[in-house]
Design a protein around this motif. Structure first.
Motif, PDB file in Angstrom:
ATOM      1  N   ASN A  69       1.477  -4.815   9.053  1.00 48.84           N
ATOM      2  CA  ASN A  69      -0.142  -4.589   8.472  1.00 48.84           C
ATOM      3  C   ASN A  69      -0.457  -5.307   7.462  1.00 48.84           C
ATOM      4  O   ASN A  69       0.423  -5.630   6.588  1.00 48.84           O
ATOM      5  CB  ASN A  69      -0.323  -3.203   8.748  1.00 48.84           C
TER       6      ASN A  69
ATOM      7  N   ASP B 129       0.767  -1.260  -0.104  1.00 41.98           N
ATOM      8  CA  ASP B 129       0.124   0.097   0.045  1.00 41.98           C
ATOM      9  C   ASP B 129       0.860   1.214   0.150  1.00 41.98           C
ATOM     10  O   ASP B 129       0.513   2.238  -0.514  1.00 41.98           O
ATOM     11  CB  ASP B 129      -0.951   0.063   1.175  1.00 41.98           C
TER      12      ASP B 129
ATOM     13  N   GLU C 166      -3.383 -12.392  13.815  1.00 45.93           N
ATOM     14  CA  GLU C 166      -2.628 -11.368  14.323  1.00 45.93           C
ATOM     15  C   GLU C 166      -1.872 -11.783  15.297  1.00 45.93           C
ATOM     16  O   GLU C 166      -1.937 -12.748  16.144  1.00 45.93           O
ATOM     17  CB  GLU C 166      -3.564 -10.318  15.076  1.00 45.93           C
TER      18      GLU C 166
ATOM     19  N   LYS D  46      -0.580  -5.989  13.364  1.00 41.54           N
ATOM     20  CA  LYS D  46      -1.952  -5.502  13.737  1.00 41.54           C
ATOM     21  C   LYS D  46      -2.650  -5.343  12.383  1.00 41.54           C
ATOM     22  O   LYS D  46      -2.327  -4.833  11.359  1.00 41.54           O
ATOM     23  CB  LYS D  46      -1.581  -4.021  14.005  1.00 41.54           C
ATOM     24  N   GLY D  47      -3.887  -6.165  12.599  1.00 40.68           N
ATOM     25  CA  GLY D  47      -4.528  -5.996  11.268  1.00 40.68           C
ATOM     26  C   GLY D  47      -5.710  -4.919  11.411  1.00 40.68           C
ATOM     27  O   GLY D  47      -5.403  -3.939  12.041  1.00 40.68           O
ATOM     28  N   ASP D  48      -6.448  -4.817  10.176  1.00 42.81           N
ATOM     29  CA  ASP D  48      -7.539  -3.715  10.036  1.00 42.81           C
ATOM     30  C   ASP D  48      -8.577  -4.411   9.946  1.00 42.81           C
ATOM     31  O   ASP D  48      -8.753  -5.487   9.902  1.00 42.81           O
ATOM     32  CB  ASP D  48      -6.963  -2.716   8.513  1.00 42.81           C
ATOM     33  N   ALA D  49      -9.827  -3.475   9.654  1.00 47.20           N
ATOM     34  CA  ALA D  49     -11.128  -3.891   9.281  1.00 47.20           C
ATOM     35  C   ALA D  49     -11.239  -4.946   8.416  1.00 47.20           C
ATOM     36  O   ALA D  49     -12.096  -6.065   9.051  1.00 47.20           O
ATOM     37  CB  ALA D  49     -11.957  -2.679   8.972  1.00 47.20           C
TER      38      ALA D  49
ATOM     39  N   TRP E 201      -9.234  -7.356   7.508  1.00 51.34           N
ATOM     40  CA  TRP E 201      -8.214  -8.568   7.821  1.00 51.34           C
ATOM     41  C   TRP E 201      -8.684  -9.394   8.641  1.00 51.34           C
ATOM     42  O   TRP E 201      -9.257  -9.416   9.869  1.00 51.34           O
ATOM     43  CB  TRP E 201      -6.984  -8.115   8.687  1.00 51.34           C
TER      44      TRP E 201
END
Lengths: 279, 340, 336, 60
Positions: A154, A20, A190, A181-184, A186
């Motif tokens: 991430n 990203d 973790e 650390k994941g996101d929404a 993911w």
């Protein structure tokens, strides 16, 4: 006399932006002269000098596998003069490629054994080469169980996402992808790589661990494997040092009496123990 | 082995004749410096010199050389090796320590795998005429501590020894014998050889500086983290004088240069004394202070090179001792380490 | 001199015993005859190593700057209340103190971080001049008695008057006594007689034609092997990254191309405008004998002629290039 | 301060042998169109009189 300092002319045929943050890209290079591909026979774990005329050279691990003929791939993070110039390049640009250089992952030593592959962040490149080599066609039979632990900070920083997806569908490879650390979006695991390694808990029985990642990850992962019962002889890593010539002459990448470029980059921790540490 | 005797005043004439057929490198006095350089027309070799300030290795491994040239064209960049084919050269009047440096550099540049074509081409086309140190010129000379000798022919094709009235010329290699024709036809007799033996013995005795170079490797290896290294480097100003004048130092950098559409890739000398030498793009430096850099320099010469090539990477010429701006004396360092 | 040396050792010992300095930079005897070499002392017992003689050539302010900035860096990650102060002591002659003044003007460290042991100076021996005076013969033994050097070479004994081999910058030195000090050892030294002709060499050179000057500049620079000893020895050269080592962009080529060397030297020299204290360190460390002083002294002269400033001679003067006056020289400005 | 730097730079370049007419400084304000033109004309003339620069010019 073959001049080891002269690169082969290659052309950029494909560029994939891996992350990203857009600062890691994979470059697919094809040889301008077909016969050069023959001369550039490599083994997973080796590296090459990417040569950008007017800027210089940069040593980068080979990310593709010799089982993928017709091209060579490199995953490069934008950092210095050469890699920044590389990131500016477009498909169709000509550049130079010098190598293959260094030793390689010890394929023969891995044969017949269970292989645990641990990678962190963008240092996953030559491990990807190794995985693709091991799972290619009949090659797969030569190796035992393949366990992969791959982590990034991430989800956006995971590289080779398509391949990870493809590998996850195979039943002959135990793939464990994790993010700090994941996101929404993911849905995966973790946790830090050392913790995941502990959870996965591969058996040291007839097994070898190949580990590559940032120094801090290695520092915390090693004890996990020692605890699992792996010996220093069966944990293998790849070192990085500032390099210029890549062939053991220019004198800067030595760790003790060994040159990372020529005697490495791949060492077992047992070998590293014997070297005076300077890295 | 062919041996000849020549009159003392014949040397300059011989050099002149050789210079008609090959490029001759010899010591030349340039202002206050004695430099080992290509003799230009009308330039006189300076044969009563002690040793040249720059090392003759510069001919095989110059300060800067083109590795590759390229041009930007409509089709993309085109490139080709930038190596000029070496000319036949004769290095005349090389001191035995410096001649030995070629043997040491061969080990690195002419390995089985990865041959260095730039070095090897020039090296193969050069004939070395060494000039023995009948009286070792400096109090800082310590060649005998590092497997050398003031009358050694190691690395030489021809060795000249001043026997007082005349020079004894020994043609130690087939390459050297090709120069026979320039040296007249007076064959050396047993008396001359006996005289040389005596001179050799005396010359070795005149070397007063001795260091335990052969003994330090295991001590160094065991003391990599010793506090010894914490203080020796303090006065080092991180200049490259020691490495740039050293006949065996061979570290280099590779850089690209462009002007409009034309470019070249150069290799330039580099020095382990410079902070930038190992500094990575990330900012991380595995040798972050002069402490690690000095340890590297000492270990490279007295531990790593012996380990890899079974030879100490030092010829005892004393240049780094004499010209270090802050008198950081490698002899003292080696001696002090041996006492750890 | 011997008396000064004795007092110097006593003073150094006292400063270390009283913990008024954490480390002290001075000179000790070198490993070669007629040399002295920088040394670093942290305990009173070591004070007896110190020497002060005509062979102490380097400008030790270089090390003062290095030590203090290393210390500053080491304190960066320490909480402000836990930060330690470090005081560096230095044996300093006139030019050394000028460099310290310059560092203070340029806010490199505080006055309270350096303790200056001032010593009088009557010049140091230029090693290259000595070698030239001996026609290249190797010095086996040597001693200095009064104004006479007694030297034994492989060719025999030789006497050389000290005056003949003093460094050029010392002969014409105007500031051979410390500008500032915390402790002064001995009496101030008498003025150097050559000081009145400080710029004679520059004036001679100015008289040459443009092409003659260019020929001299290029000839001198062609000797340079880019070892950077001049830069490294210079107390005024303290940029964390020298422009030569910057890569984005790369300002100057790193090879032995003549123009690259000229540009490197030109740039470095020009960075010395109003900042060169004429200590001669760059000249004394240069292995190839490049005549750097011919050019540095011109900068010194211009700054004095144009702005009435001499580098590092007063803590109250602002550095000449960071200030201006209404009536500064402007006859060079083009006015069609 | 710029004036001080330029004064020493011009003098120094001249001293090492770079022709004085190659180092030219002046002040021009954005509103002084005619003066700007004159400066450029004058500088061009000076440099043309000297011919192409060869000093400090690098050739690969």
């Amino acid at each position: 006399m073959q001049n080891p300092y002269i690169p082969y002319p290659v052309e950029v045929v494909k560029i994939v932006t891996e992350v990203d943050t857009k600062d890691i890209k994979t470059f697919r290079l094809a040889f301008v002269n077909k016969e050069d591909e023959e001369k550039f026979k490599y083994i997973p774990g080796q590296f090459a000098e990417l040569s950008i005329f007017g800027k210089g050279e940069s040593p980068i691990g080979i990310a593709s596998s010799p089982t993928q003929p017709g091209y060579v791939e490199f995953t490069v993070q934008k950092a210095g003069v050469v890699t920044s110039a590389l990131h500016e390049m477009e498909v169709g640009t000509r550049m130079g490629l010098r190598g293959p250089l260094g030793n390689s992952w010890p394929i023969e030593f891995l044969e017949g054994k269970n292989v645990v592959i641990v990678g962190g962040g963008f240092a996953f490149t030559t491990l990807r080469s190794l995985i693709n080599y091991m799972i290619f066609g009949d090659n797969r039979k030569r190796f035992g169980k393949i366990t992969v632990v791959y982590g990034a900070r991430n989800p956006g920083l995971l590289i080779y996402k398509d391949e990870l997806e493809a590998w996850s569908k195979r039943d002959d490879i135990d793939l464990n992808v994790t993010v700090d650390k994941g996101d929404a979006a993911w849905k995966g695991r973790e946790g830090f790589v050392p913790t995941v390694c502990k959870e996965v808990g591969p058996s040291p029985e007839n097994a070898v661990t190949v580990i590559c990642g940032p120094p801090i990850m290695i520092r915390f992962t090693l004890p996990v494997f020692f605890e699992l019962g792996f010996s220093k002889e069966t944990i293998i890593t790849s070192l990085e040092m500032r390099m210029k010539c890549g062939i053991g002459k220019c004198g800067r990448c030595n760790v003790g009496s060994k040159y990372v470029c020529k005697d490495g980059p791949v060492f077992t921790f047992a070998e590293l123990d014997k070297l005076t540490r300077d890295f | 082995m062919e041996k000849r005797l020549i009159k003392k005043d014949a040397l300059t004439g011989i050099i002149g004749k050789i210079a008609q057929e090959a490029v001759v490198f010899a010591p030349v006095k340039v202002e206050d410096n004695v430099l080992f350089k290509a003799l230009e027309k009308g330039e006189e070799p300076f044969l009563t010199y002690a040793n040249s300030k720059n090392a003759p290795k510069n001919h095989f491994f110059p300060r800067s050389e083109v590795m590759l040239r390229y041009t930007r064209t409509a089709k993309g960049v085109e490139f080709a090796g930038g190596q000029k084919e070496a000319e036949a050269t004769v290095l005349f009047g090389v001191r035995p320590c410096d001649a030995r440096s070629f043997v040491l550099l061969d080990l690195l540049f002419d390995q089985e795998k990865y041959k260095d074509p730039y070095y090897i081409d020039k090296r193969q086309k050069a004939t070395i005429v060494a000039l023995a140190c009948v009286h070792p010129p400096y109090a800082t000379c310590f060649c005998t501590s590092v497997d050398g000798h003031p009358l050694s022919a190691d690395g030489a094709d021809v060795l000249l020894t001043d026997l007082g009235e005349e020079f004894l010329a020994e043609f130690v290699t087939p390459k050297g014998e090709k120069l026979l024709k320039y040296f007249g036809d007076v064959k050396a007799d047993a008396a001359a050889e006996a005289k040389k033996e005596a001179v050799a013995e005396q010359a070795a005795k005149e070397i007063k500086s001795h260091i335990p170079a052969r003994e330090v490797k295991p001590i160094m290896d065991a003391n990599f983290d010793s506090p010894f290294w914490n203080t020796i480097h303090q006065k080092c100003i991180a200049c490259g004088t020691c490495t740039y004048l050293c006949p065996t130092c061979h570290c280099f950098d590779i850089t690209d240069e462009m002007k409009r559409d034309d470019g070249r890739r150069l290799r330039n000398w580099d020095s382990c004394m410079y902070p930038m030498f190992t500094k990575e793009t990330s900012g991380h430096n595995p040798r972050p202070t002069q402490r690690e850099r000095w340890r590297q320099r000492a270990m490279h010469k007295f531990s790593y090179y012996p380990e890899n090539f079974n030879a100490i990477a030092c010829v005892g010429c004393g240049r780094c001792v004499m010209y270090c701006p802050v008198n950081l004396d490698i002899r003292k360092i080696v001696t002090d380490i041996s006492k750890l | 001199m011997e008396n000064i040396e004795k007092k110097l050792r006593e003073e150094a010992k006292r400063l270390l015993e009283e913990k008024r300095v954490d480390a002290l930079v001075g000179f000790e005897a070198g490993t070669l005859p007629l040399t002295a070499t920088p040394c670093f002392i942290t305990s009173p017992e070591e004070a007896d190593r110190l020497v002060w003689n005509a062979f102490c050539s380097q400008n030790l302010a270089k090390y003062v700057h290095d030590l203090i900035s290393q210390h500053h860096n080491s304190q960066k990650r320490v909480k402000p209340e836990d930060r330690k102060k470090k005081v560096v002591g230095v044996v300093a002659r006139g030019c050394t103190t000028r460099s310290i003044v310059l560092h203070l003007q340029e806010r490199q460290y505080g006055r309270d971080e350096v303790t200056i042991i001032g010593v009088p100076c009557e010049g140091y021996v230029d090693r290259k001049a000595l070698t030239a005076a001996l026609d290249g013969a190797d010095i086996r033994e040597g001693s200095l008695t009064g104004d006479r050097l007694d030297i034994l070479t492989a060719e025999g004994k030789k006497e050389i008057p000290l005056q003949d081999v003093l460094a050029d910058n010392c002969r014409t030195c105007r500031f051979n006594n410390p500008i500032i000090h915390d402790v002064m050892i001995g009496e101030p030294a008498p003025a150097m007689p050559g000081a009145v002709q400080e710029y004679a060499e520059v004036e001679e050179f100015e008289k040459l034609s443009t092409e003659e000057r260019w020929r001299y500049f290029t000839k001198e620079m062609s000797k340079c092997i880019r070892c950077y000893a001049c830069r490294q020895a210079c107390p005024s050269c303290y940029c964390p990254t020298c422009f030569v080592e910057q890569t984005q962009p790369q300002w100057v080529g790193l090879g032995e191309d003549a123009t690259d060397t000229q540009v490197f030297q030109l740039m470095r020299l020009f960075h010395m405008v109003g900042r060169c204290v004429d200590c001669g360190s760059c000249v004394s460390v240069c292995p190839m004998g490049v005549d750097l002083r011919k050019f540095l002294k011109k900068l010194d002269k211009d700054v004095f002629d144009f702005f009435g400033n001499r580098a590092g001679v007063s803590l109250d003067d602002p550095p000449p290039l960071s200030t201006f006056k209404e009536d500064d020289k402007e006859d060079f400005i083009y006015n069609p | 301060m710029a004036r001080r730097k330029f004064a020493t730079l011009k003098s120094f370049l001249d001293y090492i042998g770079i022709e004085g007419d190659r180092t030219i400084f002046t002040w021009v304000s954005a509103s002084e169109g005619e003066r700007f033109a004159n400066v450029i004309k004058g500088v061009t003339a000076k440099v043309q009189a000297l011919g192409p620069a060869t000093k400090l010019v690098k050739e690969l």
